[in-house]
Scaffold this motif. Structure first.
Motif, PDB file in Angstrom:
ATOM      1  N   UNK A 186       0.818  -1.205   0.000  1.00  0.00           N
ATOM      2  CA  UNK A 186       0.000   0.000   0.000  1.00  0.00           C
ATOM      3  C   UNK A 186       0.848   1.249   0.000  1.00  0.00           C
ATOM      4  N   UNK A 187       0.227   2.368   0.350  1.00  0.00           N
ATOM      5  CA  UNK A 187       0.913   3.652   0.287  1.00  0.00           C
ATOM      6  C   UNK A 187       1.918   3.786   1.428  1.00  0.00           C
ATOM      7  N   UNK A 188       2.834   4.710   1.240  1.00  0.00           N
ATOM      8  CA  UNK A 188       3.826   4.976   2.284  1.00  0.00           C
ATOM      9  C   UNK A 188       3.150   5.397   3.583  1.00  0.00           C
ATOM     10  N   UNK A 189       2.134   6.246   3.502  1.00  0.00           N
ATOM     11  CA  UNK A 189       1.448   6.689   4.722  1.00  0.00           C
ATOM     12  C   UNK A 189       0.764   5.531   5.426  1.00  0.00           C
ATOM     13  N   UNK A 190       0.149   4.637   4.658  1.00  0.00           N
ATOM     14  CA  UNK A 190      -0.462   3.451   5.267  1.00  0.00           C
ATOM     15  C   UNK A 190       0.600   2.557   5.895  1.00  0.00           C
ATOM     16  N   UNK A 191       1.715   2.412   5.209  1.00  0.00           N
ATOM     17  CA  UNK A 191       2.801   1.586   5.726  1.00  0.00           C
ATOM     18  C   UNK A 191       3.339   2.144   7.040  1.00  0.00           C
ATOM     19  N   UNK A 192       3.500   3.451   7.100  1.00  0.00           N
ATOM     20  CA  UNK A 192       3.974   4.073   8.333  1.00  0.00           C
ATOM     21  C   UNK A 192       2.971   3.847   9.461  1.00  0.00           C
ATOM     22  N   UNK A 193       1.687   3.983   9.159  1.00  0.00           N
ATOM     23  CA  UNK A 193       0.661   3.806  10.195  1.00  0.00           C
ATOM     24  C   UNK A 193       0.662   2.378  10.745  1.00  0.00           C
ATOM     25  N   UNK A 194       0.718   1.373   9.860  1.00  0.00           N
ATOM     26  CA  UNK A 194       0.676  -0.009  10.344  1.00  0.00           C
ATOM     27  C   UNK A 194       1.999  -0.391  11.008  1.00  0.00           C
ATOM     28  N   UNK A 195       3.099   0.165  10.526  1.00  0.00           N
ATOM     29  CA  UNK A 195       4.396  -0.102  11.157  1.00  0.00           C
ATOM     30  C   UNK A 195       4.433   0.486  12.567  1.00  0.00           C
ATOM     31  N   UNK A 196       3.922   1.696  12.708  1.00  0.00           N
ATOM     32  CA  UNK A 196       3.882   2.340  14.020  1.00  0.00           C
ATOM     33  C   UNK A 196       2.996   1.556  14.977  1.00  0.00           C
ATOM     34  N   UNK A 197       1.838   1.118  14.485  1.00  0.00           N
ATOM     35  CA  UNK A 197       0.935   0.331  15.318  1.00  0.00           C
ATOM     36  C   UNK A 197       1.596  -0.966  15.777  1.00  0.00           C
ATOM     37  N   UNK A 198       2.257  -1.660  14.846  1.00  0.00           N
ATOM     38  CA  UNK A 198       2.943  -2.893  15.204  1.00  0.00           C
ATOM     39  C   UNK A 198       4.082  -2.654  16.177  1.00  0.00           C
ATOM     40  N   UNK A 199       4.838  -1.590  15.953  1.00  0.00           N
ATOM     41  CA  UNK A 199       5.955  -1.242  16.832  1.00  0.00           C
ATOM     42  C   UNK A 199       5.468  -1.039  18.260  1.00  0.00           C
ATOM     43  N   UNK A 200       4.329  -0.355  18.393  1.00  0.00           N
ATOM     44  CA  UNK A 200       3.769  -0.090  19.728  1.00  0.00           C
ATOM     45  C   UNK A 200       3.270  -1.366  20.400  1.00  0.00           C
ATOM     46  N   UNK A 201       2.928  -2.390  19.597  1.00  0.00           N
ATOM     47  CA  UNK A 201       2.495  -3.679  20.150  1.00  0.00           C
ATOM     48  C   UNK A 201       3.663  -4.643  20.378  1.00  0.00           C
TER      49      UNK A 201
END
Length: 200
Positions: free
Chosen positions: A47-62
């Motif tokens: 997907x888009x870079x912004x979507x990738x950043x959002x899901x990466x950040x969410x995973x990082x926090x988990x």
């Protein structure tokens, strides 16, 4: 010649910043390596870079840790466009069949880049997955893998896909590997990009 060298240095700097900033969770800095229309392809996300950043950040926090280590790089520049190939490893740790394991996948980042308003940025990142392996963190414990499921994934990233599937990701089954039609098609897209064609 000096301009081409400066472009290659800027691109290599961008590639290295991608790995360091993403793995460190420096999301605002990480956003700067992408153009606004940037696209990320991975086993577990497309997907888009912004979507990738959002899901990466969410995973990082988990507590999800997908880490990257870079090797040599080859960069082809044609005016304001470039293709960069960079040797890399992807490392991820998670429970696999109730055993804590590390998976290490070796391959290349294949990057479509463009210089806009004097700044190089990523338009498309497509990893190439060449080979991988799985190791229990405690060598006295051995996960009992589902052989049928494991062999349903491409050879270049089957252990990574097995781990990611086990923790709930939907893994793309046709990513390019070291050889085959998918990677040849990617190389052809890279040549078209350098000649002025689209990235996707």
């Amino acid at each position: 010649m000096l301009d081409a060298r400066d472009d290659r240095l800027a691109i290599r700097d961008l590639v290295e910043n991608w790995a360091v900033w993403r793995d460190a969770g420096e999301w605002q800095r990480f956003r700067t390596v992408w153009h606004d229309d940037g696209i990320m392809m991975a086993t577990w996300f497309q997907g888009t870079a912004d979507e990738f950043i959002a899901v990466s950040k969410s995973g990082f926090e988990r507590g999800v840790r997908i880490l990257h280590f870079l090797g040599g790089s080859s960069i082809d520049v044609a005016g304001d466009r470039a293709i960069a190939q960079t040797k890399m490893t992807i490392s991820q740790r998670a429970d696999v069949e109730d055993v804590l394991c590390d998976v290490v996948c070796t391959g290349r980042f294949y990057d479509f880049l463009e210089k806009r308003d004097g700044r190089w940025g990523l338009v498309l990142r497509q990893p190439i997955y060449e080979k991988d392996r799985i190791d229990p963190v405690d060598p006295k414990q051995v996960p009992q893998l589902d052989r049928k499921l494991l062999e349903s994934f491409p050879e270049g990233y089957r252990h990574l896909a097995y781990l990611q599937t086990g923790i709930g990701y939907r893994v793309k089954p046709d990513m390019p590997g070291l050889t085959g039609d998918a990677v040849q098609a990617l190389y052809a897209r890279g040549r078209r990009w350098l000649a002025g064609g689209p990235a996707v």
